[in-house]
Enzyme design. Sequence first.
Site, PDB file in Angstrom:
ATOM      1  N   LYS A   9       0.950  -1.410  -0.107  1.00  0.00           N
ATOM      2  CA  LYS A   9      -0.250  -0.118  -0.045  1.00  0.00           C
ATOM      3  C   LYS A   9       0.797   0.943  -0.134  1.00  0.00           C
ATOM      4  O   LYS A   9       2.047   1.470   0.583  1.00  0.00           O
ATOM      5  CB  LYS A   9      -0.723  -0.020   1.315  1.00  0.00           C
ATOM      6  CG  LYS A   9      -0.442  -0.304   2.874  1.00  0.00           C
ATOM      7  CD  LYS A   9       0.695   1.479   3.235  1.00  0.00           C
ATOM      8  CE  LYS A   9       0.761   1.128   4.873  1.00  0.00           C
ATOM      9  NZ  LYS A   9       1.631   2.413   4.797  1.00  0.00           N
ATOM     10  N   GLY A  94       3.537  -1.570   3.896  1.00  0.00           N
ATOM     11  CA  GLY A  94       2.311  -2.227   4.838  1.00  0.00           C
ATOM     12  C   GLY A  94       3.205  -3.794   4.363  1.00  0.00           C
ATOM     13  O   GLY A  94       2.269  -4.442   4.913  1.00  0.00           O
ATOM     14  N   ASP A 130      -2.203  -1.413  10.622  1.00  0.00           N
ATOM     15  CA  ASP A 130      -2.027  -0.864   9.549  1.00  0.00           C
ATOM     16  C   ASP A 130      -3.333  -2.712   9.058  1.00  0.00           C
ATOM     17  O   ASP A 130      -3.285  -2.234   7.781  1.00  0.00           O
ATOM     18  CB  ASP A 130      -0.918  -1.249   8.435  1.00  0.00           C
ATOM     19  CG  ASP A 130      -0.329   0.432   8.588  1.00  0.00           C
ATOM     20  OD1 ASP A 130      -1.727   1.220   9.553  1.00  0.00           O
ATOM     21  OD2 ASP A 130       0.652   0.523   8.429  1.00  0.00           O
TER      22      ASP A 130
END
Length: 243
Positions: A9, A94, A130
């Site tokens: 991401k 991420g 996350d």
Amino acid sequence: MLVLEAPAKVNLFLRILGRRRDGYHEVASLFQTIDLKDTLTLSLAKEDSLTCTDSTIGPNLATQAIDLFRSKTGLTHPLSVHLEKRIPLQAGLGGGSSDAAAALKGVNALLGSPVSIQELQLWSGEIGSDVPFFFSSGTAYCTGRGERVRDLFPYAFDQKLEIFKPPEGLSTPAVYQSLKLEECSLEDPEELLEGFLFGNPVFLNDLEKPAFRLLPVLAEHKKRLNGTMSGSGTAFYFLNSCS
Ligand code: C5P
């Protein structure tokens, strides 16, 4: 056997709004998955095994995810897990969180989907702030410490988004520790979000200043690329009109 993609991401904007009593920070961020992906292969096995194409990686969040699933459900069937790692570590992309989300989805599916996706998403916040994002459609506005996820339509880029990852990495806790709240931008995150929804995007990341304090070379990369750092760094994304 199940083969799952675990996308990286970027944070199209990341505002830090304050410090919380639990040691985390209140954030407001527009997350977007990108084409770069890890691949996780899972199968039921006679005994547990975890292999990874990156021997430097150590215990991965995918293992934590499987442990969490087991402790929540009591279902402990041995698993064979293979992780093909492409997302760089300590990059703010991420990768570990995405691996964890894929592992939760995978183990649940292999065992006949005893848990709803919503429940898995809720549990996943215990692994990292996350991780719940990776249960979204791929574009989401995330608040709280990052775990409150509002799904959105994908942002349509009219240029190609490219990633630059310098050799240096940064640890997320170190960057948050170096943060000075008075240095954060003043933009209202809801207005930033509207900007993206209505074609007037502003890319910004409040973690750049603390990250640049820890690694001054990052400021040079930013200037050269005219880019924005993702998450707690050190990767930058930038729009390339030439490709
Ligand atoms: O949630 P996660 O395990 O990814 O967070 C790692 C560390 O990053 C936390 O222990 C905390 O120091 C910092 N963090 C924070 N505020 C957030 C997310 C992470 O301070 N919203």
